[in-house]
Scaffold this motif. Structure first.
Motif, mmCIF file in Angstrom:
data_model
loop_
_atom_site.group_PDB
_atom_site.id
_atom_site.type_symbol
_atom_site.label_atom_id
_atom_site.label_comp_id
_atom_site.label_asym_id
_atom_site.label_seq_id
_atom_site.Cartn_x
_atom_site.Cartn_y
_atom_site.Cartn_z
ATOM 1 N N ARG A 36 -3.511 15.524 -0.585
ATOM 2 C CA ARG A 36 -2.521 15.492 -1.652
ATOM 3 C C ARG A 36 -3.093 14.807 -2.892
ATOM 4 O O ARG A 36 -4.150 14.187 -2.860
ATOM 5 C CB ARG A 36 -1.266 14.757 -1.172
ATOM 6 N N SER A 37 -2.327 14.894 -3.968
ATOM 7 C CA SER A 37 -2.794 14.319 -5.233
ATOM 8 C C SER A 37 -3.023 12.820 -5.126
ATOM 9 O O SER A 37 -3.849 12.254 -5.838
ATOM 10 C CB SER A 37 -1.769 14.601 -6.337
ATOM 11 N N GLY A 38 -2.296 12.159 -4.211
ATOM 12 C CA GLY A 38 -2.466 10.720 -4.041
ATOM 13 C C GLY A 38 -3.467 10.344 -2.981
ATOM 14 O O GLY A 38 -3.513 9.181 -2.546
ATOM 15 N N ALA A 39 -4.306 11.299 -2.549
ATOM 16 C CA ALA A 39 -5.253 11.035 -1.466
ATOM 17 C C ALA A 39 -6.239 9.934 -1.834
ATOM 18 O O ALA A 39 -6.577 9.083 -1.010
ATOM 19 C CB ALA A 39 -6.002 12.313 -1.100
ATOM 20 N N SER A 40 -6.700 9.937 -3.082
ATOM 21 C CA SER A 40 -7.669 8.914 -3.490
ATOM 22 C C SER A 40 -7.025 7.529 -3.495
ATOM 23 O O SER A 40 -7.652 6.540 -3.091
ATOM 24 C CB SER A 40 -8.243 9.239 -4.869
ATOM 25 N N ASP A 41 -5.768 7.463 -3.936
ATOM 26 C CA ASP A 41 -5.046 6.186 -3.912
ATOM 27 C C ASP A 41 -4.817 5.726 -2.476
ATOM 28 O O ASP A 41 -4.927 4.529 -2.167
ATOM 29 C CB ASP A 41 -3.704 6.314 -4.636
ATOM 30 N N ALA A 42 -4.489 6.687 -1.599
ATOM 31 C CA ALA A 42 -4.257 6.357 -0.193
ATOM 32 C C ALA A 42 -5.531 5.824 0.446
ATOM 33 O O ALA A 42 -5.496 4.865 1.227
ATOM 34 C CB ALA A 42 -3.759 7.595 0.559
ATOM 35 N N THR A 43 -6.654 6.429 0.102
ATOM 36 C CA THR A 43 -7.941 5.967 0.629
ATOM 37 C C THR A 43 -8.229 4.544 0.171
ATOM 38 O O THR A 43 -8.650 3.692 0.962
ATOM 39 C CB THR A 43 -9.074 6.902 0.161
ATOM 40 N N ARG A 44 -7.983 4.285 -1.103
ATOM 41 C CA ARG A 44 -8.221 2.950 -1.641
ATOM 42 C C ARG A 44 -7.317 1.919 -0.967
ATOM 43 O O ARG A 44 -7.769 0.844 -0.577
ATOM 44 C CB ARG A 44 -7.986 2.951 -3.157
ATOM 45 N N GLU A 45 -6.038 2.261 -0.811
ATOM 46 C CA GLU A 45 -5.086 1.343 -0.176
ATOM 47 C C GLU A 45 -5.492 1.045 1.267
ATOM 48 O O GLU A 45 -5.423 -0.101 1.733
ATOM 49 C CB GLU A 45 -3.673 1.939 -0.213
ATOM 50 N N LEU A 46 -5.918 2.084 1.969
ATOM 51 C CA LEU A 46 -6.320 1.922 3.366
ATOM 52 C C LEU A 46 -7.536 1.006 3.478
ATOM 53 O O LEU A 46 -7.593 0.114 4.339
ATOM 54 C CB LEU A 46 -6.626 3.297 3.970
ATOM 55 N N LYS A 47 -8.496 1.192 2.594
ATOM 56 C CA LYS A 47 -9.711 0.385 2.628
ATOM 57 C C LYS A 47 -9.472 -1.071 2.240
ATOM 58 O O LYS A 47 -10.262 -1.947 2.597
ATOM 59 C CB LYS A 47 -10.773 0.988 1.696
ATOM 60 N N GLU A 48 -8.383 -1.309 1.500
ATOM 61 C CA GLU A 48 -8.108 -2.657 1.021
ATOM 62 C C GLU A 48 -7.251 -3.479 1.974
ATOM 63 O O GLU A 48 -6.879 -4.611 1.657
ATOM 64 C CB GLU A 48 -7.433 -2.582 -0.352
ATOM 65 N N ILE A 49 -6.952 -2.947 3.149
ATOM 66 C CA ILE A 49 -6.160 -3.691 4.132
ATOM 67 C C ILE A 49 -6.889 -4.987 4.502
ATOM 68 O O ILE A 49 -8.080 -4.974 4.822
ATOM 69 C CB ILE A 49 -5.920 -2.845 5.395
ATOM 70 N N ILE A 50 -6.144 -6.090 4.481
ATOM 71 C CA ILE A 50 -6.721 -7.383 4.883
ATOM 72 C C ILE A 50 -5.877 -8.074 5.954
ATOM 73 O O ILE A 50 -6.254 -9.125 6.458
ATOM 74 C CB ILE A 50 -6.871 -8.329 3.669
ATOM 75 N N ASN A 51 -4.763 -7.466 6.308
ATOM 76 C CA ASN A 51 -3.865 -8.065 7.297
ATOM 77 C C ASN A 51 -4.387 -7.798 8.702
ATOM 78 O O ASN A 51 -4.470 -6.637 9.126
ATOM 79 C CB ASN A 51 -2.456 -7.486 7.140
ATOM 80 N N PRO A 52 -4.736 -8.831 9.472
ATOM 81 C CA PRO A 52 -5.261 -8.623 10.833
ATOM 82 C C PRO A 52 -4.265 -7.939 11.761
ATOM 83 O O PRO A 52 -4.666 -7.386 12.792
ATOM 84 C CB PRO A 52 -5.581 -10.043 11.313
ATOM 85 N N LEU A 53 -2.985 -7.949 11.404
ATOM 86 C CA LEU A 53 -1.984 -7.258 12.233
ATOM 87 C C LEU A 53 -2.180 -5.744 12.206
ATOM 88 O O LEU A 53 -1.598 -5.028 13.026
ATOM 89 C CB LEU A 53 -0.576 -7.609 11.749
ATOM 90 N N ALA A 54 -2.994 -5.252 11.276
ATOM 91 C CA ALA A 54 -3.272 -3.813 11.201
ATOM 92 C C ALA A 54 -4.320 -3.380 12.220
ATOM 93 O O ALA A 54 -4.477 -2.181 12.482
ATOM 94 C CB ALA A 54 -3.742 -3.447 9.795
ATOM 95 N N ALA A 55 -5.040 -4.342 12.801
ATOM 96 C CA ALA A 55 -6.157 -3.999 13.698
ATOM 97 C C ALA A 55 -5.756 -3.109 14.871
ATOM 98 O O ALA A 55 -6.454 -2.133 15.175
ATOM 99 C CB ALA A 55 -6.841 -5.272 14.198
ATOM 100 N N PRO A 56 -4.635 -3.391 15.577
ATOM 101 C CA PRO A 56 -4.303 -2.548 16.727
ATOM 102 C C PRO A 56 -4.091 -1.078 16.376
ATOM 103 O O PRO A 56 -4.580 -0.192 17.097
ATOM 104 C CB PRO A 56 -3.012 -3.178 17.265
ATOM 105 N N ILE A 57 -3.383 -0.784 15.285
ATOM 106 C CA ILE A 57 -3.142 0.616 14.943
ATOM 107 C C ILE A 57 -4.419 1.293 14.464
ATOM 108 O O ILE A 57 -4.684 2.461 14.760
ATOM 109 C CB ILE A 57 -2.020 0.756 13.887
#
Length: 219
Positions: A13-34
């Motif tokens: 989608r048009s927001g794919a690049s933004d989604a990629t950036r947001e995903l790469k910028e995750i810093i919350n360790p609670l995201a590790a399991p998913i």
């Protein structure tokens, strides 16, 4: 949110690049399991798996180590195996070393060799003894083909066709070449007893006996 970003990337989608950036910028360790769960997802595109590995490498911790070690052993994509193993080696993860050492005890010859290769890349001398033990392993194999048709003569002299004998299951000692290759990476250059476990064990015992110790008992 992670699933929404993943969907946007997958569908381009048009927001794919933004989604990629947001995903790469995750810093919350609670995201590790998913992220670990998605990394292990069958048929997940390499593009996404590389992002998951990148983020897990940043988050660190046992969940990230376990997920990457599992991919080293089981991922169908050799590139994913490679980047996961590189990260584990960079961490010098003892947790991963223990994981791979336990895999050397597998009944599956392919798993043994893959675990041995991983230990060689990890580069830790603690793996030497387990690798020596895994230089060869016993596996059950089938010999004989029950569907084979043989032309021959019966005891009474009559010719004819007959089916082959029933297959037999035998236990055979198999050399593990990748384990041997890993071992050579961890010992001094020029040391090579090939698949001779006794030779390797004797060398290891001598190499790890202090030279200034007198082994004779005092009278």
């Amino acid at each position: 949110q992670i699933h929404r970003w993943r969907t946007a990337i997958l569908k381009g989608r048009s927001g794919a690049s933004d989604a990629t950036r947001e995903l790469k910028e995750i810093i919350n360790p609670l995201a590790a399991p998913i992220l670990a769960e998605l990394l292990q997802k069958k048929n997940e595109p390499r593009l996404l798996k590389m992002i998951y590995v990148e983020v897990l490498a940043k988050l660190g911790g046992g969940i990230a180590v376990d997920a990457m070690a599992d991919r080293v052993m089981n991922d169908a994509d050799e590139r994913i195996q490679e980047v996961c193993l590189e990260q584990l080696a960079e961490w010098k993860s003892r947790r991963a070393i223990v994981f791979f050492v336990l895999k050397l005890q597998s009944s599956n010859n392919g798993e043994i060799n893959q675990a041995g290769f991983a230990l060689g890349q990890m580069g830790h001398s603690d793996a030497i003894v387990p690798l020596i033990e895994a230089l060869t392993s016993k596996h059950k194999i089938q010999v004989g083909n029950p569907n084979q048709i043989n032309a021959g003569f019966s005891p009474g002299g009559n010719g004819g066709l007959g089916f082959g004998s029933r297959p037999k299951i035998i236990e055979q000692e198999v050399p593990n070449k990748r384990v041997h290759g890993a071992l050579l990476l961890l010992v001094p250059e020029g040391i090579n007893y090939r698949f001779n476990k006794a030779g390797w064990k004797n060398w290891y015992a001598q190499a790890n006996t202090p030279r200034n110790v007198n082994l004779r008992r005092d009278n």
